[in-house]
Design an enzyme around this catalytic site. Sequence first.
Site, PDB file in Angstrom:
ATOM      1  N   GLU A 150      -6.597   5.093   7.582  1.00 21.10           N
ATOM      2  CA  GLU A 150      -6.315   6.503   7.274  1.00 21.10           C
ATOM      3  C   GLU A 150      -7.504   7.147   6.576  1.00 21.10           C
ATOM      4  O   GLU A 150      -7.769   8.341   6.763  1.00 21.10           O
ATOM      5  CB  GLU A 150      -5.030   6.601   6.428  1.00 21.10           C
ATOM      6  CG  GLU A 150      -3.793   6.332   7.285  1.00 21.10           C
ATOM      7  CD  GLU A 150      -2.636   5.721   6.539  1.00 21.10           C
ATOM      8  OE1 GLU A 150      -2.613   5.748   5.296  1.00 21.10           O
ATOM      9  OE2 GLU A 150      -1.737   5.161   7.204  1.00 21.10           O
ATOM     10  N   HIS A 186      -9.374   1.552   4.634  1.00 21.81           N
ATOM     11  CA  HIS A 186      -8.104   1.760   5.336  1.00 21.81           C
ATOM     12  C   HIS A 186      -8.310   2.752   6.480  1.00 21.81           C
ATOM     13  O   HIS A 186      -9.046   3.724   6.354  1.00 21.81           O
ATOM     14  CB  HIS A 186      -7.032   2.274   4.371  1.00 21.81           C
ATOM     15  CG  HIS A 186      -5.675   2.223   4.987  1.00 21.81           C
ATOM     16  ND1 HIS A 186      -5.225   3.199   5.839  1.00 21.81           N
ATOM     17  CD2 HIS A 186      -4.708   1.277   4.932  1.00 21.81           C
ATOM     18  CE1 HIS A 186      -4.016   2.856   6.265  1.00 21.81           C
ATOM     19  NE2 HIS A 186      -3.679   1.706   5.735  1.00 21.81           N
ATOM     20  N   GLU A 194      -5.716  -4.661  10.481  1.00 23.38           N
ATOM     21  CA  GLU A 194      -4.704  -3.630  10.678  1.00 23.38           C
ATOM     22  C   GLU A 194      -4.988  -2.861  11.966  1.00 23.38           C
ATOM     23  O   GLU A 194      -5.754  -1.886  11.963  1.00 23.38           O
ATOM     24  CB  GLU A 194      -4.717  -2.661   9.495  1.00 23.38           C
ATOM     25  CG  GLU A 194      -4.355  -3.318   8.186  1.00 23.38           C
ATOM     26  CD  GLU A 194      -3.626  -2.341   7.270  1.00 23.38           C
ATOM     27  OE1 GLU A 194      -2.515  -2.690   6.849  1.00 23.38           O
ATOM     28  OE2 GLU A 194      -4.146  -1.253   7.013  1.00 23.38           O
ATOM     29  N   SER A 244       3.152  -2.104  10.255  1.00 25.69           N
ATOM     30  CA  SER A 244       4.595  -2.196  10.508  1.00 25.69           C
ATOM     31  C   SER A 244       5.156  -3.585  10.243  1.00 25.69           C
ATOM     32  O   SER A 244       6.117  -4.006  10.894  1.00 25.69           O
ATOM     33  CB  SER A 244       4.940  -1.725  11.926  1.00 25.69           C
ATOM     34  OG  SER A 244       4.535  -0.380  12.105  1.00 25.69           O
ATOM     35  N   ASN A 270       0.884  -1.170   0.000  1.00 22.17           N
ATOM     36  CA  ASN A 270       0.000   0.000   0.000  1.00 22.17           C
ATOM     37  C   ASN A 270       0.918   1.215   0.000  1.00 22.17           C
ATOM     38  O   ASN A 270       1.487   1.565   1.024  1.00 22.17           O
ATOM     39  CB  ASN A 270      -0.894  -0.032   1.256  1.00 22.17           C
ATOM     40  CG  ASN A 270      -1.691   1.256   1.419  1.00 22.17           C
ATOM     41  OD1 ASN A 270      -1.804   2.051   0.484  1.00 22.17           O
ATOM     42  ND2 ASN A 270      -2.244   1.462   2.603  1.00 22.17           N
ATOM     43  N   LYS A 303       0.264   4.293  -0.356  1.00 17.36           N
ATOM     44  CA  LYS A 303      -0.308   5.526   0.219  1.00 17.36           C
ATOM     45  C   LYS A 303       0.012   6.712  -0.705  1.00 17.36           C
ATOM     46  O   LYS A 303      -0.009   6.538  -1.921  1.00 17.36           O
ATOM     47  CB  LYS A 303       0.205   5.724   1.645  1.00 17.36           C
ATOM     48  CG  LYS A 303       0.018   4.452   2.488  1.00 17.36           C
ATOM     49  CD  LYS A 303       0.242   4.633   3.944  1.00 17.36           C
ATOM     50  CE  LYS A 303       0.002   3.302   4.656  1.00 17.36           C
ATOM     51  NZ  LYS A 303       0.114   3.390   6.094  1.00 17.36           N
TER      52      LYS A 303
HETATM   53  P1  PGA Z   1       2.757   0.263   7.567  1.00 15.06           P
HETATM   54  O1  PGA Z   1       1.311   0.494   6.880  1.00 15.06           O
HETATM   55  O2  PGA Z   1       3.268  -1.054   7.052  1.00 15.06           O
HETATM   56  O3  PGA Z   1       3.592   1.438   7.107  1.00 15.06           O
HETATM   57  O4  PGA Z   1       2.528   0.249   9.031  1.00 15.06           O
HETATM   58  C1  PGA Z   1       0.435  -0.586   6.718  1.00 15.06           C
HETATM   59  C2  PGA Z   1      -0.845  -0.069   6.115  1.00 15.06           C
HETATM   60  O5  PGA Z   1      -1.267   1.044   6.447  1.00 15.06           O
HETATM   61  O6  PGA Z   1      -1.467  -0.752   5.290  1.00 15.06           O
END
Ligand code: PGA
Length: 255
Positions: free
Chosen positions: A100, A98, A170, A216, A13, A15
Amino acid sequence: MDKAKRAAVIAGNWKMNNTPAQTTALIEEMKPLVADADCDVVLCVPYVDIHAAVEAAKGSNIKIGAENVHFKDKGAFTGEVSAEMLTAVGVEYVITGHSERRQYFGETDETVNLRTLAGLNAGLKVIVCVGETLTQRKQGITKELLAMQTKIALKDVTKEQLQNVIIAYEPVWAIGTGETATAQQANEGNAAIRAAVCEVYGKDAADALTIQYGGSMNAANAAELLSQPDVDGGLIGGASLKAVDFSKIVAAASK
Ligand code: PGA
């Protein structure tokens, strides 16, 4: 069903990262590194990078996804993109829900459901994200919350359509923070999601569903997370922006 029979899916992803030129360069770098993958490899990229990503990934085992989709076919929805627009440019996967999007852009369980349905109805594979905040975890309601988010996101999704659904667990507190869920926490979350799916769709459908962990996940911790019985893949943010790191996660998922 045995975990080994479920499709393992590692999805990046990106982003809000990478221009089209950077997209081409990064995928060219990734292609040889993931060519031997024994799992599905997906990169979900910003809308403006889709064309470059599809071109760069041609002839390889990398599939391209989008990071969101609107629920209407067309109309006065400034800034939004429809499922038909995505399939028309070669997109095969899309992320919905997601955290976010939920946190910064007002997505609710209901809009996540509508976006999921739009993607499925257009023939896209949909990666539906669910996850608890740190406050919710401390309140001890993680399993109930995951079940609720999952059931609402999948409302009106048919059993047949469920075959095109991937769920990503997540935990919000683990996204972009460097704080990964322990392997046990990841597995518990995924198992709670599978139990909720089982209640609605039955055991066979739940057993066949690919459930990823995200938050992460990186080259160092992927193997342990992916070894868990209910963790069938990963949704990778930061580490999907680096070809070598991403390819190591893909290698860890390859059985
Ligand atoms: P990250 O993001 O691996 O940077 O924690 C995961 C995600 O938001 O899908």
